[in-house]
Design a protein around this motif. Structure first.
Motif, PDB file in Angstrom:
ATOM      1  N   TRP A 105       0.832  -1.202   0.000  1.00 36.57           N
ATOM      2  CA  TRP A 105       0.000   0.000   0.000  1.00 36.57           C
ATOM      3  C   TRP A 105       0.866   1.251   0.000  1.00 36.57           C
ATOM      4  O   TRP A 105       2.043   1.212   0.356  1.00 36.57           O
ATOM      5  CB  TRP A 105      -1.006   0.026   1.152  1.00 36.57           C
ATOM      6  CG  TRP A 105      -0.499  -0.232   2.553  1.00 36.57           C
ATOM      7  CD1 TRP A 105      -0.619  -1.392   3.251  1.00 36.57           C
ATOM      8  CD2 TRP A 105       0.159   0.697   3.434  1.00 36.57           C
ATOM      9  NE1 TRP A 105      -0.068  -1.267   4.509  1.00 36.57           N
ATOM     10  CE2 TRP A 105       0.400   0.014   4.655  1.00 36.57           C
ATOM     11  CE3 TRP A 105       0.562   2.013   3.329  1.00 36.57           C
ATOM     12  CZ2 TRP A 105       1.042   0.611   5.739  1.00 36.57           C
ATOM     13  CZ3 TRP A 105       1.202   2.624   4.413  1.00 36.57           C
ATOM     14  CH2 TRP A 105       1.428   1.923   5.596  1.00 36.57           C
ATOM     15  N   GLU A 106       0.258   2.333  -0.417  1.00 39.90           N
ATOM     16  CA  GLU A 106       0.899   3.653  -0.461  1.00 39.90           C
ATOM     17  C   GLU A 106      -0.087   4.648   0.129  1.00 39.90           C
ATOM     18  O   GLU A 106      -1.266   4.649  -0.242  1.00 39.90           O
ATOM     19  CB  GLU A 106       1.227   4.030  -1.909  1.00 39.90           C
ATOM     20  CG  GLU A 106       1.614   5.482  -2.111  1.00 39.90           C
ATOM     21  CD  GLU A 106       1.504   5.907  -3.574  1.00 39.90           C
ATOM     22  OE1 GLU A 106       1.549   7.121  -3.825  1.00 39.90           O
ATOM     23  OE2 GLU A 106       1.357   5.025  -4.445  1.00 39.90           O
ATOM     24  N   ARG A 107       0.384   5.483   1.071  1.00 41.05           N
ATOM     25  CA  ARG A 107      -0.504   6.455   1.696  1.00 41.05           C
ATOM     26  C   ARG A 107       0.113   7.851   1.605  1.00 41.05           C
ATOM     27  O   ARG A 107       1.293   8.038   1.911  1.00 41.05           O
ATOM     28  CB  ARG A 107      -0.750   6.105   3.168  1.00 41.05           C
ATOM     29  CG  ARG A 107      -1.458   4.783   3.374  1.00 41.05           C
ATOM     30  CD  ARG A 107      -2.884   4.817   2.850  1.00 41.05           C
ATOM     31  NE  ARG A 107      -3.561   3.541   3.065  1.00 41.05           N
ATOM     32  CZ  ARG A 107      -3.648   2.573   2.164  1.00 41.05           C
ATOM     33  NH1 ARG A 107      -3.065   2.725   0.965  1.00 41.05           N
ATOM     34  NH2 ARG A 107      -4.296   1.457   2.439  1.00 41.05           N
ATOM     35  N   GLU A 108      -0.724   8.794   1.181  1.00 36.92           N
ATOM     36  CA  GLU A 108      -0.290  10.188   1.170  1.00 36.92           C
ATOM     37  C   GLU A 108      -0.598  10.781   2.538  1.00 36.92           C
ATOM     38  O   GLU A 108      -1.755  10.989   2.896  1.00 36.92           O
ATOM     39  CB  GLU A 108      -1.004  10.970   0.073  1.00 36.92           C
ATOM     40  CG  GLU A 108      -0.500  12.407  -0.045  1.00 36.92           C
ATOM     41  CD  GLU A 108      -1.117  13.143  -1.221  1.00 36.92           C
ATOM     42  OE1 GLU A 108      -0.403  13.388  -2.216  1.00 36.92           O
ATOM     43  OE2 GLU A 108      -2.331  13.457  -1.140  1.00 36.92           O
ATOM     44  N   VAL A 109       0.447  11.054   3.304  1.00 36.73           N
ATOM     45  CA  VAL A 109       0.281  11.602   4.650  1.00 36.73           C
ATOM     46  C   VAL A 109      -0.161  13.058   4.589  1.00 36.73           C
ATOM     47  O   VAL A 109      -0.995  13.510   5.378  1.00 36.73           O
ATOM     48  CB  VAL A 109       1.598  11.475   5.440  1.00 36.73           C
ATOM     49  CG1 VAL A 109       1.458  12.049   6.844  1.00 36.73           C
ATOM     50  CG2 VAL A 109       2.035  10.010   5.503  1.00 36.73           C
ATOM     51  N   HIS A 110       0.386  13.781   3.613  1.00 36.06           N
ATOM     52  CA  HIS A 110       0.048  15.207   3.489  1.00 36.06           C
ATOM     53  C   HIS A 110       0.394  15.670   2.084  1.00 36.06           C
ATOM     54  O   HIS A 110       1.353  15.184   1.471  1.00 36.06           O
ATOM     55  CB  HIS A 110       0.832  16.029   4.511  1.00 36.06           C
ATOM     56  CG  HIS A 110       0.534  17.503   4.462  1.00 36.06           C
ATOM     57  ND1 HIS A 110      -0.604  18.050   5.006  1.00 36.06           N
ATOM     58  CD2 HIS A 110       1.229  18.545   3.918  1.00 36.06           C
ATOM     59  CE1 HIS A 110      -0.596  19.354   4.814  1.00 36.06           C
ATOM     60  NE2 HIS A 110       0.500  19.681   4.157  1.00 36.06           N
ATOM     61  N   ARG A 111      -0.379  16.626   1.586  1.00 38.15           N
ATOM     62  CA  ARG A 111      -0.067  17.275   0.319  1.00 38.15           C
ATOM     63  C   ARG A 111      -0.085  18.781   0.550  1.00 38.15           C
ATOM     64  O   ARG A 111      -1.048  19.322   1.104  1.00 38.15           O
ATOM     65  CB  ARG A 111      -1.074  16.902  -0.766  1.00 38.15           C
ATOM     66  CG  ARG A 111      -0.847  17.628  -2.107  1.00 38.15           C
ATOM     67  CD  ARG A 111      -1.847  17.186  -3.158  1.00 38.15           C
ATOM     68  NE  ARG A 111      -1.582  15.831  -3.602  1.00 38.15           N
ATOM     69  CZ  ARG A 111      -0.772  15.515  -4.608  1.00 38.15           C
ATOM     70  NH1 ARG A 111      -0.140  16.474  -5.280  1.00 38.15           N
ATOM     71  NH2 ARG A 111      -0.591  14.259  -4.949  1.00 38.15           N
ATOM     72  N   GLY A 112       0.979  19.457   0.141  1.00 35.24           N
ATOM     73  CA  GLY A 112       1.033  20.898   0.321  1.00 35.24           C
ATOM     74  C   GLY A 112       2.426  21.435   0.065  1.00 35.24           C
ATOM     75  O   GLY A 112       3.374  20.686  -0.217  1.00 35.24           O
ATOM     76  N   VAL A 113       2.548  22.752   0.170  1.00 39.01           N
ATOM     77  CA  VAL A 113       3.841  23.417  -0.020  1.00 39.01           C
ATOM     78  C   VAL A 113       4.644  23.278   1.268  1.00 39.01           C
ATOM     79  O   VAL A 113       4.129  23.578   2.351  1.00 39.01           O
ATOM     80  CB  VAL A 113       3.640  24.904  -0.367  1.00 39.01           C
ATOM     81  CG1 VAL A 113       4.986  25.622  -0.472  1.00 39.01           C
ATOM     82  CG2 VAL A 113       2.860  25.040  -1.666  1.00 39.01           C
ATOM     83  N   PRO A 114       5.884  22.811   1.198  1.00 43.08           N
ATOM     84  CA  PRO A 114       6.676  22.657   2.428  1.00 43.08           C
ATOM     85  C   PRO A 114       6.917  23.996   3.108  1.00 43.08           C
ATOM     86  O   PRO A 114       7.110  25.021   2.453  1.00 43.08           O
ATOM     87  CB  PRO A 114       7.984  22.023   1.936  1.00 43.08           C
ATOM     88  CG  PRO A 114       8.050  22.337   0.477  1.00 43.08           C
ATOM     89  CD  PRO A 114       6.636  22.390   0.001  1.00 43.08           C
ATOM     90  N   GLY A 115       6.917  23.971   4.431  1.00 46.41           N
ATOM     91  CA  GLY A 115       7.182  25.180   5.202  1.00 46.41           C
ATOM     92  C   GLY A 115       8.652  25.405   5.457  1.00 46.41           C
ATOM     93  O   GLY A 115       9.035  26.369   6.116  1.00 46.41           O
ATOM     94  N   ALA A 116       9.496  24.509   4.962  1.00 44.68           N
ATOM     95  CA  ALA A 116      10.947  24.633   5.119  1.00 44.68           C
ATOM     96  C   ALA A 116      11.609  24.007   3.901  1.00 44.68           C
ATOM     97  O   ALA A 116      11.025  23.143   3.234  1.00 44.68           O
ATOM     98  CB  ALA A 116      11.414  23.944   6.398  1.00 44.68           C
TER      99      ALA A 116
END
Length: 562
Positions: free
Chosen positions: A396-407
Motif C-alpha cells: 500500500w501507499e498512503r499520502e500523509v500530506h499534500r502541500g507546499v513545504p514550510g521549510a
C-alpha cells in the motif's frame, strides 16, 4: 611555514562557508539587518538603521551586520555601518574569526584598510596574507598602522625568504615597538584548559604547557628550560624578555591549538589527547563455515534496535551489485526523494518519501562547502509506503500530506529524512517540513495525525540557508518521542502511541540539530539521551531533565548509543 599558512587559510575559508550569509527570521530586526548587510543591500541597511535597529545586534555567536558585510566584501555597507557606530573589531565567538579575517578572505583590500583605520585588530593577519601572496600593497597597509609588534615583524621577515626582493626590502626597513596592553588576569579554568602536550601535524611533540601560579610555563622538547609566560590578552601569553609569544585558540571557547612565535620562528600545534593504549597484534582466524542465520528480527527504527546499527545473524550479503543483480533480492522504484532509512517488521518494509510537483530530485553527496538550499516551493506529496519483504511488491501507499513545504532542504538532504518507527502494529512517520506526525496500522489505515509545527532546521551557527529536518521519532513504551530542534523554539515531546495525544513537551535551548534520541536503560531506570550542543538525559515518563554534559559540537548529527 608557507604550507602551514595555506592550510590555515583553507580552513578559514571553509569556516566562512559554514558561517554563510544569514537568512532573516520573521520578527527579528537584527537578523533582517544582518541579512541585508550580507546581501550588500545598502538601502535596506540604511532603512533598518533609521528605524532603530541596533547596529551591532548579534547572531548566535556574536557576528554582527558588519561581520557579514565584511565576509561578502561589501565595502559601502561596511562604511555605512561603521558610520553608525559598528564595532570594527567584531569577532565570531565560535571559530574566533574577526571582521578583518573574513574581509581578507573576501579579497577586498579597501575594506581591510577601512577596518584597520577604525582600530580593528588583525594587523598580523594582514601582514601574513601579504607575505603568503607576495602582496606589497597589503604589506604597506599593515606596516602603516604602527601596531605591528617586534616578534610579528621578525616572523614576517623569516617567512618572506621566498618572496620578491621588493617585499623583503620593505620588511627589512620596517620598525616595530612592543605595544602596551592593560593588565589581564586569566581565570584558573582558562589556565587549566591551556595546559597539556601540543603536537605538530605529523604527531611529533611540539611543546608542553603547564600552569605556573597565575600564568603558564612551557618546555620545548630536548630542552630542560622552562619558560614562564604571563597573560597579555585572554588568549595570548608572553615571556618577560619578549622572545616568546603564544596565542591559544579553538572552537566554541575551547582550547584546541596554539601558535607560538619564538624569536620570529612560528609554528601551529594541536593539543594532544591522552596517548591511546597500544593495539594488540591481530590474529587471523581459521576459516570456518558460515554460521546459520538466526530467525528474522525486526529492524523497527533508525539504525535498528537501540540505534545500535547491528544486524548480526540475519544473513545480510557482504557485497552486492545493483547493475548485475548480485546479492539483490528485488528492486522497487519509489518516486520522489527520501533519505529516510527503511524499517522492517515481519513481512513488511516501510519507507517514506517526498514527491515534488515540479519533479525536483536533485541530490548532491560528498564533501563540498556549498550551504545553499534547494529553492523548491512547489506542492509536495509526502508519502509512506509498505512493501513485501519477499519480493518488494508495494502493498500500500498512503499520502500523509499534500502541500507546499514550510521549510527547504540542503542539496544533499531531502524533505523525507526522518526514518519511520514501528512496534509491529503501528507505523509512525514524521515529515518535519510540514510538521506532520502520523500513525498507520499494518493495513495502511490512518490511526491519527498531529500537527506539531514546522521543523525548519537551518545552519545553527549563523542562521543561514535551511538544510532540512532529520531527527527520527522513536518509541519509549507507549510513547512516541520527537526531538524537534529547529531555528527557534526547539522542544522535545512525547505523544501517546495509540491516539497521538501530547503527553509532555519540554523547551530546549538548542539550535537546529539532526540527531535522533536514544532510549537507554540505566541502574536508575530508563533515560532518554538526547544529543545537542549540550548532551542531556531526560525522564521518558515526564520529560524532566536528569543530567547534562557539555560543551559539544555546534553542528550535531550523530545519534547517541549506549
Amino acid at each position: 611555514m608557507h604550507t602551514r599558512r595555506l592550510g590555515i587559510a583553507l580552513l578559514c575559508c571553509l569556516c566562512c562557508l559554514a558561517l554563510g550569509v544569514p537568512v532573516a527570521r520573521a520578527g527579528d530586526p537584527g537578523e533582517e539587518l544582518r541579512t541585508a548587510a550580507g546581501a550588500g543591500d545598502v538601502e535596506r541597511v540604511r532603512a533598518l538603521l533609521a528605524s532603530g535597529v541596533a547596529v551591532d545586534a548579534p547572531a548566535r555567536h556574536g557576528q554582527t551586520a558588519l561581520f557579514f558585510a565584511a565576509g561578502e566584501g561589501h565595502l559601502e555597507v561596511a562604511r555605512l555601518l561603521l558610520e553608525h557606530g559598528a564595532n570594527a573589531d567584531v569577532h565570531d565567538g565560535f571559530f574566533g574569526q574577526s571582521a578583518v579575517d573574513v574581509a581578507l578572505q573576501a579579497g577586498n583590500r579597501e575594506l581591510v584598510r577601512l577596518l584597520l583605520d577604525r582600530g580593528a585588530e588583525g594587523v598580523m593577519a594582514v601582514l601574513e596574507t601579504a607575505v603568503a601572496q607576495d602582496d606589497l600593497e597589503l604589506a604597506r597597509m599593515a606596516l602603516a598602522t604602527g601596531r605591528l609588534e617586534p616578534l610579528d615583524l621578525a616572523a614576517a621577515r623569516r617567512e618572506s625568504q621566498g618572496s620578491s626582493q621588493a617585499l623583503r626590502d620593505l620588511l627589512a626597513a620596517a620598525t616595530a615597538a612592543p605595544r602596551q596592553h592593560p593588565p589581564h588576569q586569566p581565570g584558573a579554568e582558562k589556565l587549566r584548559q591551556a595546559a597539556g602536550l601540543y603536537k605538530t601535524g605529523s604527531g611529533a611533540p611540539g611543546l608542553t604547557v603547564s600552569v605556573r601560579g597565575e600564568g603558564l610555563e612551557v618546555q620545548f622538547p630536548a630542552s630542560p628550560e622552562k619558560i614562564a609566560l604571563s597573560a597579555v590578552t585572554p588568549d595570548r601569553f608572553d615571556s618577560a624578555d619578549g622572545r616568546l609569544s603564544i596565542r591559544f585558540g579553538g572552537r566554541g571557547g575551547l582550547i584546541e591549538w596554539l601558535v607560538f612565535n619564538r624569536d620570529g620562528e612560528r609554528a601551529f600545534l594541536s593539543l594532544s589527547a591522552e596517548e591511546p593504549a597500544p593495539l594488540r597484534a591481530a590474529t587471523v582466524p581459521t576459516p570456518a563455515a558460515p554460521a546459520p542465520a538466526d530467525p528474522a528480527r525486526p529492524w523497527p527504527q533508525f539504525r535498528g534496535p537501540g540505534a545500535g546499527g547491528v544486524g548480526d545473524g540475519q544473513g545480510a550479503p557482504a557485497s552486492w551489485n545493483v547493475a548485475t543483480g548480485e546479492g539483490v533480492r528485488f528492486k522497487t522504484p519509489i518516486p520522489g526523494t527520501g533519505l529516510a532509512s527503511p524499517i522492517v517488521w515481519g513481512d513488511r518494509i516501510y519507507v517514506a518519501t517526498a514527491v515534488s510537483a515540479k519533479g525536483e530530485t536533485a541530490l548532491r553527496i560528498g564533501l563540498y562547502g556549498d550551504t545553499d538550499s534547494i529553492e523548491d516551493r512547489s506542492e509536495h506529496s509526502f508519502r509512506l509506503y509498505a512493501l513485501e519483504t519477499a519480493g518488494g511488491k508495494v502493498v500500500w501507499e498512503r499520502e500523509v500530506h499534500r502541500g507546499v513545504p514550510g521549510a527547504l532542504r540542503h542539496l544533499k538532504s531531502s524533505l523525507a529524512n526522518s526514518t519511520p518507527v514501528t512496534d509491529g502494529e503501528r507505523i509512525v512517520v514524521l515529515f518535519g517540513a510540514v510538521g506532520k506526525l502520523a500513525a498507520y496500522d499494518r493495513a495502511g489505515t490512518l490511526l491519527w495525525q498531529r500537527d506539531i509545527g514546522i521543523l525548519d532546521s537551518n545552519d545553527p551557527q549563523s542562521g543561514t540557508a535551511e538544510w532540512g529536518h532529520a531527527a527520527s521519532p522513536i518509541l519509549a513504551g507507549d510513547r512516541v518521542i520527537v526531538q524537534a530542534d529547529r531555528r527557534r523554539d526547539s522542544f522535545l515531546a512525547a505523544y501517546r502511541l495509540t491516539d497521538g495525544t501530547e503527553i509532555w513537551r519540554v523547551a530546549r535551548s538548542e539550535p537546529s540539530t539532526w540527531s535522533t534520541p536514544t532510549l537507554v536503560t540505566s541502574p536508575a531506570g530508563e533515560e532518554l539521551v538526547v544529543n545537542g550542543p549540550t548532551i542531556r538525559g531526560y525522564d521518558p515518563k515526564s520529560g524532566a531533565e536528569l543530567w547534562r554534559l557539555g560543551p559539544n559540537s555546534e553542528v550535531v548529527v550523530s545519534t547517541p548509543q549506549a
